[in-house]
Design a protein around this motif. Structure first.
Motif, short mmCIF file in Angstrom:
data_model
loop_
_atom_site.label_atom_id
_atom_site.label_comp_id
_atom_site.label_asym_id
_atom_site.label_seq_id
_atom_site.Cartn_x
_atom_site.Cartn_y
_atom_site.Cartn_z
N PHE A 165 0.86 -1.18 0.00
CA PHE A 165 0.00 0.00 0.00
C PHE A 165 0.90 1.23 0.00
O PHE A 165 1.71 1.43 0.91
N VAL A 166 0.78 2.04 -1.05
CA VAL A 166 1.68 3.17 -1.26
C VAL A 166 0.98 4.45 -0.84
O VAL A 166 -0.12 4.76 -1.32
N VAL A 167 1.63 5.20 0.06
CA VAL A 167 1.02 6.41 0.63
C VAL A 167 2.03 7.56 0.62
O VAL A 167 3.24 7.32 0.56
N PRO A 168 1.55 8.79 0.68
CA PRO A 168 2.48 9.93 0.67
C PRO A 168 3.19 10.12 2.00
O PRO A 168 4.24 10.77 2.05
N ASP A 169 2.64 9.55 3.09
CA ASP A 169 3.25 9.80 4.40
C ASP A 169 2.88 8.64 5.34
O ASP A 169 1.69 8.28 5.45
N ASP A 170 3.86 8.07 6.00
CA ASP A 170 3.60 6.99 6.96
C ASP A 170 3.40 7.61 8.34
O ASP A 170 4.31 7.70 9.16
N ASN A 171 2.17 8.04 8.59
CA ASN A 171 1.86 8.76 9.83
C ASN A 171 0.99 7.95 10.78
O ASN A 171 0.35 8.47 11.69
N GLY A 172 0.97 6.64 10.55
CA GLY A 172 0.19 5.76 11.42
C GLY A 172 -1.24 5.57 10.99
O GLY A 172 -1.99 4.82 11.62
N THR A 173 -1.64 6.22 9.91
CA THR A 173 -3.00 6.07 9.41
C THR A 173 -3.20 4.67 8.84
O THR A 173 -2.34 4.16 8.14
N THR A 174 -4.32 4.04 9.13
CA THR A 174 -4.59 2.69 8.64
C THR A 174 -4.99 2.72 7.17
O THR A 174 -5.33 3.77 6.61
N ALA A 243 10.25 4.27 -7.33
CA ALA A 243 9.63 5.27 -6.45
C ALA A 243 10.66 6.26 -5.93
O ALA A 243 11.83 5.94 -5.74
N SER A 244 10.21 7.49 -5.67
CA SER A 244 11.09 8.50 -5.10
C SER A 244 11.31 8.22 -3.62
O SER A 244 10.52 7.52 -2.98
N PRO A 245 12.38 8.75 -3.03
CA PRO A 245 12.67 8.49 -1.61
C PRO A 245 11.54 8.93 -0.68
O PRO A 245 11.39 8.38 0.41
N GLY A 246 10.72 9.87 -1.09
CA GLY A 246 9.66 10.36 -0.23
C GLY A 246 8.43 9.47 -0.18
O GLY A 246 7.53 9.69 0.63
N LEU A 247 8.40 8.43 -1.03
CA LEU A 247 7.24 7.57 -1.08
C LEU A 247 7.29 6.55 0.07
O LEU A 247 8.33 5.97 0.36
N LYS A 248 6.17 6.31 0.69
CA LYS A 248 6.08 5.37 1.82
C LYS A 248 5.23 4.17 1.41
O LYS A 248 4.26 4.31 0.65
N THR A 249 5.58 3.01 1.92
CA THR A 249 4.80 1.81 1.66
C THR A 249 4.40 1.15 2.97
O THR A 249 5.18 1.12 3.93
N LEU A 250 3.19 0.64 3.00
CA LEU A 250 2.70 -0.09 4.15
C LEU A 250 2.58 -1.56 3.77
O LEU A 250 1.93 -1.89 2.77
#
Length: 288
Positions: A165-174, A243-250
């Motif tokens: 799951f690819v998200v803009p920010d890994d902030n703990g959001t489910t 992916a760019s370094p700023g991309l987060k994956t869950l």
């Protein structure tokens, strides 16, 4: 014309002596004399004069010698070329690849090209479903696809891919909350049928719902939109290298997150080039 006669002509011209030329050709001197006579009779041209100092070319022989040498060189080159074709060392390999083989397929092509530099190769980015059809129609010889394919195609499994799951920010959001906040970015159906099916299976298995969906033409655009904060996406882990370094994956879990990737081909047609490629790819996969 029998190239054996031309070989006799050229060898005698080089040696200037029947005995030496016959020895070079591993035949008897009478046999060589017979071959030269037959060639002269066929051409209606006297090629050699025999004198006290050996055998010399006539003016006609000197005129024809370069052409005879050229024909023999061409025949040698032709036989070498035919040998390469017979071994699968020359020809064309048309291959397709899908999202999960984005990195592995070019590596395989590079390894094969190093082993068989005489083979011309095309590699096209295509959905697995399209590759299945093109393999059966003969438009492709090899496909890097989701496996197993339907009969009559044969296949060899190479590795397992999985959804992330690819998200803009890994902030703990489910995952469920992200889907409520951002559009789910997906490929158009004709570009990502397999990935979209995998996404639907994951959503169904986890009883998740995406109220807003935005479609895109390619993975690169989806990645860019996620980085820009426009949406979120379910993508193969194997494409995360773009992916760019700023991309987060869950990371995700469950049966619907994984699938097998392999190579497929149509065994109903004989194809030595394809078989050589399959051998190299399976050796690469088995070596880890």
């Amino acid at each position: 014309m029998n190239t054996r006669l031309l070989k006799a002509f050229v060898t005698l011209a080089q040696e200037g002596n029947y005995a030496a030329a016959a020895n070079q050709l591993s035949i008897s001197q009478p046999a060589l004399t017979k071959q030269i006579s037959l060639l002269e009779s066929t051409l209606n041209v006297t090629l050699f004069d025999r004198g006290r100092h050996g055998t010399a070319l006539t003016p006609g022989g000197r005129r024809l010698l370069p052409e005879a040498e050229k024909v023999l060189r061409q025949m040698t080159a032709f036989m070498q070329h035919a040998g390469q074709v017979e071994k699968g060392g020359e020809g064309l390999l048309a291959a397709g690849f899908g999202l999960s083989a984005f990195t592995f397929a070019p590596q395989c092509i590079a390894r094969f090209r190093a082993a068989y530099p005489g083979v011309d190769i095309t590699l096209e980015d295509l959905p697995s479903a399209v590759q299945y059809d093109m393999l059966q129609s003969g438009e492709l010889q090899i496909g890097f696809v989701r496996v197993p394919p339907a009969a009559p195609l044969s296949y060899h499994a190479l590795f397992e891919d999985e959804l992330v799951f690819v998200v803009p920010d890994d902030n703990g959001t489910t995952v469920a909350d992200w889907l409520k906040q951002k559009p789910l970015l997906r490929l158009y159906p004709d570009r990502g049928r397999g990935l979209n099916t995998q996404t639907d299976r994951f959503l169904d298995e986890n009883q998740l719902y995406a109220p807003c969906v935005q479609q895109s033409e390619d993975i690169q655009t989806i990645v860019a939109l996620v980085v820009a904060g426009v949406g979120v996406a379910l993508l193969p882990k194997s494409v995360m290298h773009i992916a760019s370094p700023g991309l987060k994956t869950l990371p995700l879990s469950g049966k619907a997150t994984r699938w097998q990737v392999g190579i497929a081909w149509d065994p109903r047609s004989a194809d030595l080039i394809r078989d050589n490629f399959v051998r190299i790819v399976t050796e690469m996969a088995d070596a880890g």
